[in-house]
Design a protein around this motif. Structure first.
Motif, PDB file in Angstrom:
ATOM      1  N   LEU A 175      22.092 -13.120 -22.311  1.00  0.00           N
ATOM      2  CA  LEU A 175      23.262 -13.795 -22.856  1.00  0.00           C
ATOM      3  C   LEU A 175      24.402 -12.788 -22.880  1.00  0.00           C
ATOM      4  O   LEU A 175      24.412 -11.880 -23.702  1.00  0.00           O
ATOM      5  N   ASP A 176      25.330 -12.927 -21.946  1.00  0.00           N
ATOM      6  CA  ASP A 176      26.414 -11.951 -21.802  1.00  0.00           C
ATOM      7  C   ASP A 176      25.880 -10.525 -21.795  1.00  0.00           C
ATOM      8  O   ASP A 176      26.432  -9.621 -22.422  1.00  0.00           O
ATOM      9  N   GLY A 177      24.755 -10.321 -21.107  1.00  0.00           N
ATOM     10  CA  GLY A 177      24.188  -8.985 -20.953  1.00  0.00           C
ATOM     11  C   GLY A 177      23.152  -8.591 -21.977  1.00  0.00           C
ATOM     12  O   GLY A 177      22.541  -7.523 -21.841  1.00  0.00           O
ATOM     13  N   GLU A 178      22.916  -9.402 -22.995  1.00  0.00           N
ATOM     14  CA  GLU A 178      21.911  -9.088 -24.017  1.00  0.00           C
ATOM     15  C   GLU A 178      20.690  -9.975 -23.836  1.00  0.00           C
ATOM     16  O   GLU A 178      20.813 -11.195 -23.733  1.00  0.00           O
ATOM     17  N   GLU A 179      19.524  -9.362 -23.824  1.00  0.00           N
ATOM     18  CA  GLU A 179      18.300 -10.132 -23.600  1.00  0.00           C
ATOM     19  C   GLU A 179      17.982 -11.016 -24.801  1.00  0.00           C
ATOM     20  O   GLU A 179      17.994 -10.571 -25.944  1.00  0.00           O
ATOM     21  N   VAL A 180      17.675 -12.276 -24.506  1.00  0.00           N
ATOM     22  CA  VAL A 180      17.314 -13.256 -25.525  1.00  0.00           C
ATOM     23  C   VAL A 180      16.128 -14.055 -25.005  1.00  0.00           C
ATOM     24  O   VAL A 180      16.070 -14.415 -23.820  1.00  0.00           O
ATOM     25  N   ASN A 181      15.174 -14.334 -25.890  1.00  0.00           N
ATOM     26  CA  ASN A 181      14.000 -15.136 -25.564  1.00  0.00           C
ATOM     27  C   ASN A 181      14.109 -16.481 -26.288  1.00  0.00           C
ATOM     28  O   ASN A 181      14.303 -16.511 -27.511  1.00  0.00           O
ATOM     29  N   VAL A 182      13.974 -17.576 -25.540  1.00  0.00           N
ATOM     30  CA  VAL A 182      14.129 -18.909 -26.107  1.00  0.00           C
ATOM     31  C   VAL A 182      12.856 -19.719 -25.871  1.00  0.00           C
ATOM     32  O   VAL A 182      12.372 -19.811 -24.742  1.00  0.00           O
ATOM     33  N   MET A 183      12.335 -20.307 -26.952  1.00  0.00           N
ATOM     34  CA  MET A 183      11.161 -21.175 -26.872  1.00  0.00           C
ATOM     35  C   MET A 183      11.592 -22.590 -27.218  1.00  0.00           C
ATOM     36  O   MET A 183      12.233 -22.820 -28.245  1.00  0.00           O
ATOM     37  N   VAL A 184      11.230 -23.561 -26.355  1.00  0.00           N
ATOM     38  CA  VAL A 184      11.562 -24.961 -26.599  1.00  0.00           C
ATOM     39  C   VAL A 184      10.272 -25.737 -26.806  1.00  0.00           C
ATOM     40  O   VAL A 184       9.365 -25.685 -25.966  1.00  0.00           O
ATOM     41  N   VAL A 186      31.636 -16.191 -29.989  1.00  0.00           N
ATOM     42  CA  VAL A 186      30.762 -17.202 -30.589  1.00  0.00           C
ATOM     43  C   VAL A 186      30.046 -17.988 -29.492  1.00  0.00           C
ATOM     44  O   VAL A 186      30.670 -18.412 -28.522  1.00  0.00           O
ATOM     45  N   HIS A 187      28.744 -18.178 -29.667  1.00  0.00           N
ATOM     46  CA  HIS A 187      27.970 -19.068 -28.799  1.00  0.00           C
ATOM     47  C   HIS A 187      27.213 -20.064 -29.666  1.00  0.00           C
ATOM     48  O   HIS A 187      26.624 -19.687 -30.684  1.00  0.00           O
ATOM     49  N   THR A 188      27.236 -21.317 -29.259  1.00  0.00           N
ATOM     50  CA  THR A 188      26.462 -22.358 -29.934  1.00  0.00           C
ATOM     51  C   THR A 188      25.139 -22.544 -29.203  1.00  0.00           C
ATOM     52  O   THR A 188      25.103 -22.601 -27.976  1.00  0.00           O
ATOM     53  N   VAL A 189      24.062 -22.647 -29.977  1.00  0.00           N
ATOM     54  CA  VAL A 189      22.725 -22.922 -29.440  1.00  0.00           C
ATOM     55  C   VAL A 189      22.248 -24.219 -30.094  1.00  0.00           C
ATOM     56  O   VAL A 189      22.259 -24.330 -31.325  1.00  0.00           O
ATOM     57  N   LYS A 195      21.878 -15.778 -18.017  1.00  0.00           N
ATOM     58  CA  LYS A 195      21.211 -15.549 -16.749  1.00  0.00           C
ATOM     59  C   LYS A 195      19.697 -15.460 -16.969  1.00  0.00           C
ATOM     60  O   LYS A 195      19.189 -14.439 -17.450  1.00  0.00           O
ATOM     61  N   PRO A 196      18.936 -16.515 -16.669  1.00  0.00           N
ATOM     62  CA  PRO A 196      17.486 -16.456 -16.837  1.00  0.00           C
ATOM     63  C   PRO A 196      16.865 -15.412 -15.918  1.00  0.00           C
ATOM     64  O   PRO A 196      17.257 -15.281 -14.756  1.00  0.00           O
ATOM     65  N   THR A 197      15.909 -14.669 -16.472  1.00  0.00           N
ATOM     66  CA  THR A 197      15.176 -13.688 -15.669  1.00  0.00           C
ATOM     67  C   THR A 197      13.713 -14.082 -15.488  1.00  0.00           C
ATOM     68  O   THR A 197      13.072 -13.664 -14.527  1.00  0.00           O
ATOM     69  N   SER A 198      13.190 -14.869 -16.411  1.00  0.00           N
ATOM     70  CA  SER A 198      11.816 -15.369 -16.284  1.00  0.00           C
ATOM     71  C   SER A 198      11.667 -16.624 -17.126  1.00  0.00           C
ATOM     72  O   SER A 198      12.368 -16.793 -18.126  1.00  0.00           O
TER      73      SER A 198
END
Length: 369
Positions: free
Chosen positions: A197-206, A28-31, A142-145
Motif C-alpha cells: 500500500l503506497d510502498g508499505e506491506e499489508v496483509n489482508v484476509m477476506v 488517508v485510505h479507506t478499507v 500492488k499485490p505480491t502474493s
C-alpha cells in the motif's frame, strides 16, 4: 482539534498551542467490506444458480442484474467519503459473489470505472458457488502474493480440535483420504492477499464464515473453526514478519462477542488490551453502542467486521495506522416502510435494492512529513 478536508487523499489536523498553530497532513485510505448479497449473473453456470436465472424463482433478468450492479457501485463509490472525500475505498473485500465475471461488470460501472480497480478472486468450493474477493485501486495497492486457504470442517465436529489439527495443517499435502472418510461441509475459502500500500506491506484476509443454518448453537463449531484458522494464518504471518500489518475482514455470521471472534481470533474490544501480536476489533465497541450491519427478528448485530493487528494501532504515524471505523448506512440504503422498516434495503419481488447487510469500513492514515 479540528479536522479540515483537503482534496486528494489527505486532511489537515490543526493542533492549537497558545497563539501558534501547527498543521499536520495525513494521507488517508479507506478499507471496506461489503456483503453484496447474491451477486449472480443471468448465465447458467455449474454452481447452484438456478434460482438466479431469468426463468428461476427470482426472475433474475438482465435488467435486474444491471440495476443491482448500479446500486452496489453507488454504495462502494461513497463509502468513507465523509472523512476521505474525493476517493472511494482503496481496498474492498466482498462476499456472496458468483464468479469473477460479475466483479468485472461491477468495476466497469460508471461510478467506479475511473478508480481502476483490480480483482483478486478464486472460485470456492461453497455448495452455492458464492465466493469472496478483494478489489483494490491499482495506483495505490500492488499485490505480491495471494492464495485461497480452505476451511476444512465436517458435519460431525465433536472432536473438532483433533480433526482441525490434521486437516487444516498446511504441512499435510494429501487430504484426499481424510475428505473421503469425513463428511465435509463445503464453505467459502479464506482469501489472503499480501501487497504494498503506497510502498508499505499489508496483509489482508477476506472471510465469509459458515452460516447459522440449523441454529446458532449447533452451527457455532464451524465458525469457531474459522476463527481458529484465522488465528493460525495471523500467527504464520507474524512468524515470517513480526512487524507485519494485518487486516482481517468479512461477514463472520457471528457477533463481535461470540467465541469464534473472542477466543478463536483473540480479538480485543479496547486498544489497551491488545498485546504484542494481538488483534483489535473496533466493531465490538460499536456494537455495544447500538450499531448494526444487519437485522434479524428485529434485533441488530454486527456480523460484518474489520479487525487490525497490534502493529496498526501503534501511535507512531510515520507509517500507516488505524484511525477509526464506521458502518455505511445512508437513508437511501434503508427500508422505510412495512415490516422491515429500518432494515437494509435488499432485493424484493418489486424492488431491486442493495444488500441485506450494511458495509463496514475503517480508515488507515499516515503523516506526511
Amino acid at each position: 482539534m479540528k479536522i479540515r478536508r483537503f482534496i486528494a487523499l489527505f486532511f489537515v489536523l490543526f493542533l492549537i498551542s497558545g497563539a501558534n498553530a501547527q498543521a499536520k497532513k495525513y494521507i488517508v485510505h479507506t478499507v471496506a467490506f461489503y456483503n453484496f448479497e447474491n451477486l449472480f449473473d443471468t448465465i447458467n453456470g455449474s454452481n447452484l444458480d438456478e434460482e438466479w436465472l431469468p426463468n428461476g424463482i427470482q426472475n433474475w433478468t438482465s435488467e435486474k442484474y444491471l440495476k443491482k450492479l448500479h446500486n452496489l457501485a453507488r454504495v462502494l463509490s461513497e463509502i468513507g467519503t465523509t472523512d476521505n472525500p474525493n476517493n472511494s475505498p482503496t481496498l474492498i473485500g466482498g462476499a456472496e459473489i458468483e464468479n469473477r465475471g460479475v466483479l468485472e461488470d461491477l468495476i466497469k460501472e460508471p461510478a467506479l470505472i475511473n478508480k481502476d480497480y483490480g480483482i483478486v478472486h478464486f472460485d470456492s468450493p461453497d455448495f452455492r458457488g458464492i465466493d469472496v474477493a478483494l478489489l483494490y485501486q491499482k495506483k495505490h495497492f500492488k499485490p505480491t502474493s495471494y492464495k485461497n486457504i480452505p476451511l476444512l470442517i465436517y458435519k460431525n465436529q465433536l472432536n473438532s480440535t483433533a480433526k482441525e489439527k490434521n486437516v487444516n495443517d498446511d504441512a499435510s499435502d494429501d487430504k484426499s483420504e481424510i475428505d473421503k472418510d469425513l463428511d465435509r461441509v463445503y464453505t467459502r475459502d479464506i482469501l489472503l492477499v499480501t501487497g504494498f500500500l503506497d510502498g508499505e506491506e499489508v496483509n489482508v484476509m477476506v472471510n465469509h464464515w459458515p452460516s447459522r443454518s440449523g441454529g446458532e448453537k449447533k452451527s457455532s463449531p464451524f465458525r469457531e473453526a474459522a476463527g481458529r484458522l484465522n488465528r493460525k494464518i495471523i500467527d504464520s504471518i507474524y512468524k515470517i514478519n513480526p512487524n507485519a500489518k494485518i487486516i482481517a475482514m468479512g461477514d463472520l455470521n457471528d457477533g463481535t462477542y461470540n467465541k469464534s471472534v473472542k477466543e478463536g481470533i483473540g480479538a480485543k474490544r479496547h486498544k489497551e488490551e491488545v498485546k504484542r501480536f494481538g488483534i483489535y476489533n473496533p466493531f465490538e465497541e460499536m456494537f455495544y453502542k447500538g450499531n448494526a450491519t444487519l437485522f434479524y427478528r428485529d434485533a441488530g448485530d454486527i456480523f460484518d467486521q474489520i479487525m487490525v493487528s497490534e502493529t496498526l494501532i501503534q501511535k507512531d504515524f510515520s507509517s500507516y495506522r488505524y484511525w477509526k471505523a464506521g458502518i455505511y448506512n445512508k437513508p437511501y440504503m434503508i427500508t422505510t416502510t412495512g415490516q422491515y422498516k429500518g432494515y437494509p434495503l435488499r432485493h424484493g419481488m418489486n424492488e431491486i435494492g442493495f444488500s441485506d447487510h450494511f458495509p463496514a469500513y475503517i480508515y488507515l492514515i499516515k503523516e506526511i512529513k
